[in-house]
Design a protein around this motif. Structure first.
Motif, PDB file in Angstrom:
ATOM      1  N   ARG A   1       0.830  -1.206   0.000  1.00 31.25           N
ATOM      2  CA  ARG A   1       0.000   0.000   0.000  1.00 31.25           C
ATOM      3  C   ARG A   1       0.867   1.259   0.000  1.00 31.25           C
ATOM      4  N   ASN A   2       1.975   1.219   0.736  1.00 27.31           N
ATOM      5  CA  ASN A   2       2.869   2.383   0.772  1.00 27.31           C
ATOM      6  C   ASN A   2       3.461   2.677  -0.608  1.00 27.31           C
ATOM      7  N   LEU A   3       3.853   1.602  -1.326  1.00 29.93           N
ATOM      8  CA  LEU A   3       4.383   1.793  -2.673  1.00 29.93           C
ATOM      9  C   LEU A   3       3.330   2.380  -3.608  1.00 29.93           C
ATOM     10  N   GLN A   4       2.116   1.858  -3.523  1.00 30.17           N
ATOM     11  CA  GLN A   4       1.029   2.349  -4.377  1.00 30.17           C
ATOM     12  C   GLN A   4       0.739   3.820  -4.086  1.00 30.17           C
ATOM     13  N   LYS A   5       0.753   4.191  -2.803  1.00 28.06           N
ATOM     14  CA  LYS A   5       0.532   5.599  -2.440  1.00 28.06           C
ATOM     15  C   LYS A   5       1.627   6.487  -3.028  1.00 28.06           C
ATOM     16  N   LEU A   6       2.875   6.009  -2.911  1.00 27.42           N
ATOM     17  CA  LEU A   6       4.001   6.781  -3.434  1.00 27.42           C
ATOM     18  C   LEU A   6       3.861   6.999  -4.934  1.00 27.42           C
TER      19      LEU A   6
ATOM     20  N   ALA B   1       1.164   6.936  -6.783  1.00 22.46           N
ATOM     21  CA  ALA B   1       0.014   7.799  -7.091  1.00 22.46           C
ATOM     22  C   ALA B   1       0.329   9.266  -6.803  1.00 22.46           C
ATOM     23  N   ARG B   2       0.979   9.526  -5.641  1.00 23.56           N
ATOM     24  CA  ARG B   2       1.244  10.922  -5.291  1.00 23.56           C
ATOM     25  C   ARG B   2       2.335  11.531  -6.166  1.00 23.56           C
ATOM     26  N   VAL B   3       3.288  10.710  -6.617  1.00 23.20           N
ATOM     27  CA  VAL B   3       4.309  11.210  -7.528  1.00 23.20           C
ATOM     28  C   VAL B   3       3.681  11.630  -8.847  1.00 23.20           C
ATOM     29  N   GLU B   4       2.712  10.851  -9.326  1.00 32.60           N
ATOM     30  CA  GLU B   4       2.023  11.221 -10.573  1.00 32.60           C
ATOM     31  C   GLU B   4       1.263  12.527 -10.391  1.00 32.60           C
ATOM     32  N   GLU B   5       0.645  12.724  -9.227  1.00 30.02           N
ATOM     33  CA  GLU B   5      -0.041  13.991  -8.952  1.00 30.02           C
ATOM     34  C   GLU B   5       0.952  15.153  -8.957  1.00 30.02           C
ATOM     35  N   LEU B   6       2.139  14.912  -8.379  1.00 31.88           N
ATOM     36  CA  LEU B   6       3.167  15.953  -8.343  1.00 31.88           C
ATOM     37  C   LEU B   6       3.665  16.268  -9.752  1.00 31.88           C
ATOM     38  N   ARG B   7       3.819  15.242 -10.580  1.00 29.39           N
ATOM     39  CA  ARG B   7       4.231  15.465 -11.971  1.00 29.39           C
ATOM     40  C   ARG B   7       3.211  16.338 -12.694  1.00 29.39           C
ATOM     41  N   ALA B   8       1.929  16.015 -12.492  1.00 31.60           N
ATOM     42  CA  ALA B   8       0.874  16.791 -13.149  1.00 31.60           C
ATOM     43  C   ALA B   8       0.919  18.252 -12.697  1.00 31.60           C
ATOM     44  N   ALA B   9       1.149  18.465 -11.387  1.00 33.54           N
ATOM     45  CA  ALA B   9       1.245  19.839 -10.874  1.00 33.54           C
ATOM     46  C   ALA B   9       2.443  20.560 -11.483  1.00 33.54           C
ATOM     47  N   ARG B  10       3.551  19.824 -11.647  1.00 33.42           N
ATOM     48  CA  ARG B  10       4.735  20.415 -12.255  1.00 33.42           C
ATOM     49  C   ARG B  10       4.477  20.798 -13.713  1.00 33.42           C
TER      50      ARG B  10
ATOM     51  N   VAL C   1      11.059  19.672  -7.228  1.00 33.41           N
ATOM     52  CA  VAL C   1      10.148  18.658  -7.776  1.00 33.41           C
ATOM     53  C   VAL C   1      10.905  17.746  -8.739  1.00 33.41           C
ATOM     54  N   GLU C   2      11.755  18.353  -9.560  1.00 30.96           N
ATOM     55  CA  GLU C   2      12.568  17.569 -10.507  1.00 30.96           C
ATOM     56  C   GLU C   2      13.449  16.582  -9.740  1.00 30.96           C
ATOM     57  N   GLU C   3      14.046  17.064  -8.628  1.00 31.95           N
ATOM     58  CA  GLU C   3      14.948  16.213  -7.844  1.00 31.95           C
ATOM     59  C   GLU C   3      14.199  15.067  -7.172  1.00 31.95           C
ATOM     60  N   ILE C   4      13.047  15.367  -6.568  1.00 25.34           N
ATOM     61  CA  ILE C   4      12.331  14.317  -5.833  1.00 25.34           C
ATOM     62  C   ILE C   4      11.705  13.303  -6.782  1.00 25.34           C
ATOM     63  N   THR C   5      11.228  13.756  -7.943  1.00 25.37           N
ATOM     64  CA  THR C   5      10.662  12.792  -8.899  1.00 25.37           C
ATOM     65  C   THR C   5      11.759  11.893  -9.460  1.00 25.37           C
ATOM     66  N   ALA C   6      12.938  12.479  -9.721  1.00 25.47           N
ATOM     67  CA  ALA C   6      14.060  11.658 -10.200  1.00 25.47           C
ATOM     68  C   ALA C   6      14.496  10.663  -9.132  1.00 25.47           C
ATOM     69  N   LYS C   7      14.524  11.143  -7.886  1.00 19.33           N
ATOM     70  CA  LYS C   7      14.912  10.271  -6.771  1.00 19.33           C
ATOM     71  C   LYS C   7      13.908   9.137  -6.590  1.00 19.33           C
ATOM     72  N   THR C   8      12.629   9.453  -6.717  1.00 21.85           N
ATOM     73  CA  THR C   8      11.579   8.439  -6.580  1.00 21.85           C
ATOM     74  C   THR C   8      11.639   7.440  -7.732  1.00 21.85           C
ATOM     75  N   ASP C   9      11.834   7.957  -8.943  1.00 23.81           N
ATOM     76  CA  ASP C   9      11.937   7.055 -10.105  1.00 23.81           C
ATOM     77  C   ASP C   9      13.089   6.077  -9.924  1.00 23.81           C
TER      78      ASP C   9
ATOM     79  N   GLU D   1       7.975  13.541   1.615  1.00 21.74           N
ATOM     80  CA  GLU D   1       8.589  14.639   0.865  1.00 21.74           C
ATOM     81  C   GLU D   1       7.730  15.036  -0.332  1.00 21.74           C
ATOM     82  N   VAL D   2       7.204  14.028  -1.032  1.00 28.46           N
ATOM     83  CA  VAL D   2       6.365  14.291  -2.194  1.00 28.46           C
ATOM     84  C   VAL D   2       5.114  15.061  -1.799  1.00 28.46           C
ATOM     85  N   VAL D   3       4.473  14.634  -0.718  1.00 30.49           N
ATOM     86  CA  VAL D   3       3.234  15.280  -0.256  1.00 30.49           C
ATOM     87  C   VAL D   3       3.517  16.728   0.160  1.00 30.49           C
ATOM     88  N   GLU D   4       4.627  16.929   0.872  1.00 27.59           N
ATOM     89  CA  GLU D   4       4.962  18.287   1.318  1.00 27.59           C
ATOM     90  C   GLU D   4       5.194  19.218   0.125  1.00 27.59           C
TER      91      GLU D   4
END
Length: 604
Positions: free
Chosen positions: A35-40, A42-51, A79-87, A125-128
């Motif tokens: 569930r934690n992975l799925q949340k991560l 989903a929220r990363v995709e939301e952050l990408r859309a906001a970016r 945002v670029e750094e955290i999305t790259a780190k998450t990927d 970090e993504v949520v913040e």
């Protein structure tokens, strides 16, 4: 009993807080790993859309020539750094090999716990960052960026034949009796490069001869005087009033007032027809110097220039120096050098052609490509306009050397889809996506990166060049005309260029042509036929029109027979309401209505 209960709570609560709760949290990492992975994700995709949404705002802000607020830039960077780190985390840490260790009879609980815990930290970090976007300031900070040519000097070579002209121009700028100066010469001879160097030196002049220096490139003959006025106002860091009450005359008075008490140099590059500079707000006074470039000396004299300088083609020796510089060490090979010198000589002394052909031949270590280039250039020797024909033949030869699948269609798209030399990279992206240049289902970010990579390859061939603004690339007049000449041979393309086709389109081609036509790109100024009730274009994939804000009658059934249309781009047109048949375009991928007047946006 109450006393004992209080003692019990005092003992038990710390135990729960410092032992039971942490243990439960650690166990929760293991239990809720998936569930934690799925949340991560989903929220990363939301952050990408906001970016992406914020990037669109940034692009529009930059299009207006405004700077970006540092807080917005910092947020985008993070945002670029955290999305790259998450990927990277999802790709490496949560690889198939690692996930296999988490299943079966004896799962690796230590790894499970570590991955789940790290995903939770990343999620926080993504949520913040996603929430922080609500506190961001407006994108624009109203700061104009300097012209790139202040810093960049790579395009300018101080040839001996040009030194006297350059020095005389700089001397005339100091002469109080000389107000307007002209530079003229054929296309591709280096006028723009010369005045960019004048601009750069005037800006860096330690004696501060000028308080302000303004450079407007690619003025062209059809530029609206009001648009020119606004460009100058913006470059002087003056505010453009959003009030409808401010007329061109009112703005001219403000501009004149801003200039009259200072020493100002205004450089207008590539003027094709006379401009009433006083009506724009540029007074004929000693403190306001005007430097103009044009292909026509008459255009300069009509604007009252006090001193004109002709820029001639390069001599044979200077041509070879430039050619050798761009082609590289390969021309030192005795087996190639003789042919290489003949190729350089046949470029006719036009710097734009020398640079393009030499860049294309760079590192070609075998003789056949050199002989092929020479033959191609020599074919234009018996034409009426030999030099221009040589240029077209040489540029077409460079085009034919493009081997990557997408480079040729992208180059032609730059020619017929953009009415001016400055090409907006975002527009290229929209059109390229719509036309299916990207075979795989790319994200916007990945498509943009791929497009920029293709653009860099065209720059390597000097078919595109750097602009003074990183939102654009530039295509020289001769190169764009060569692109359109190549495109015009395609019986499926109907394209006219605003500054070349004086008569415009007087009537639509016959039905047999339209039924096979895949591309229409037209300026609808002056002589433009009315749009038919139904355009019989079943194979049409791209439909571009650029107007002049005047209303255009559009029948509700216009698009009825355009079922294959992928890209619809209408610019600066009075549309009124969207036609009903727009809803029939099931294959439409890109819809651009830029600077259009719309009374109604719904499709009934």
């Amino acid at each position: 009993m109450d006393f004992l209960s209080a003692i019990g709570r005092a003992i038990v609560e710390p135990i729960v807080r410092y032992t039971v709760q942490p243990v439960a949290r650690q166990v929760g990492y293991v239990i809720h790993f998936k569930r934690n992975l799925q949340k991560l994700e989903a929220r990363v995709e939301e952050l990408r859309a906001a970016r992406e949404g914020k990037n669109i705002e940034v692009a529009e802000t930059q299009r207006r020539g405004e700077g970006i607020h540092p807080d917005v830039q910092l947020w985008l960077t993070k945002v670029e750094e955290i999305t790259a780190k998450t990927d990277q985390f999802l790709k490496d840490e949560c690889s198939q090999e690692n996930l296999k260790c988490l299943h079966g009879f004896r799962p690796n609980l230590t790894m499970l716990h570590r991955l789940s815990r790290n995903s939770t930290k990343l999620l926080q970090e993504v949520v913040e960052l996603h929430e922080r976007r609500r506190q961001l300031p407006i994108v624009s900070c109203g700061v104009l960026r300097e012209e790139a040519c202040i810093i960049s000097t790579g395009d300018y070579q101080a040839f001996e034949s040009r030194r006297p002209t350059f020095k005389e121009i700089m001397d005339e700028l100091k002469n109080p009796n000389t107000i307007r100066i002209g530079v003229y010469g054929i296309g591709g001879v280096g006028k723009t490069t010369l005045v960019k160097e004048v601009y750069r030196q005037a800006k860096q002049d330690q004696t501060k001869l000028f308080d302000d220096v303004v450079l407007v490139l690619d003025v062209k003959k059809n530029l609206n005087p009001e648009d020119l006025q606004k460009k100058i106002v913006e470059k002087l860091d003056m505010k453009i009033s959003q009030s409808d009450d401010e007329t061109i005359d009112g703005r001219a008075k403000r501009l004149c007032g801003r200039i009259k008490d200072k020493n100002v140099l205004v450089i207008l590059d590539d003027v094709w027809e006379p401009i009433d500079l006083e009506s724009v707000g540029l007074p004929s006074v000693a403190t306001c110097k005007i430097l103009l470039t044009s292909r026509s000396r008459k255009a300069l004299s009509d604007m009252g220039t006090h001193k004109d300088f002709q820029l001639h083609i390069l001599g044979e020796e200077e041509t070879w120096v430039l050619f050798e510089n761009k082609a590289g060490d390969v021309v030192k090979d005795p087996a190639i050098q003789t042919v290489a010198k003949q190729v350089a000589q046949n470029c006719g002394g036009l710097p734009v052609l020398v640079v393009t052909v030499a860049s294309t031949l760079k590192n070609r270590t075998t003789l056949p490509p050199w002989k092929d280039a020479l033959t191609c250039l020599q074919e234009g020797s018996n034409r009426d306009d030999e030099l221009t024909e040589k240029a077209y033949l040489g540029l077409e030869w460079s085009y034919n050397q493009l081997t990557d699948k997408q480079l040729k269609p992208l180059f032609l798209l730059c020619g017929y889809a953009v009415q001016w030399n400055d090409i907006v990279l975002d527009d290229l992206l929209y059109y390229s996506v719509g036309l299916g240049f990207f075979e795989k289902p790319y994200t916007v970010e990945r498509a943009r990166n791929a497009l920029y990579s293709w653009v860099e390859k065209l720059k390597d061939f000097c078919l595109l060049v750097e602009s003074d603004d990183d939102r654009y690339v530039t295509m020289h007049d001769l190169v764009r005309n060569a692109a359109n000449r190549i495109a015009s041979r395609d019986p499926q393309i109907l394209a006219l260029v605003k500054d070349e086709d004086e008569g415009g389109l007087k009537e639509w081609p016959d039905r047999s042509f339209l039924e096979k036509c895949t591309t229409i790109s037209l300026p609808c100024n002056g002589n433009f036929p009315s749009l038919p009730q139904v355009m019989q274009c079943p194979a049409l994939r791209m439909f571009l029109l650029e107007g002049n804000s005047k209303p255009l009658a559009i029948a509700p059934t216009l698009f009825k027979e355009m079922k294959q249309l992928n890209v619809l781009s209408w610019i600066n047109m009075g549309i009124g309401s969207l036609p009903q048949s727009l809803g029939l375009l099931e294959n439409l991928r890109t819809l651009c209505l830029l600077y259009c007047t719309l009374d109604e946006i719904s499709i009934k």
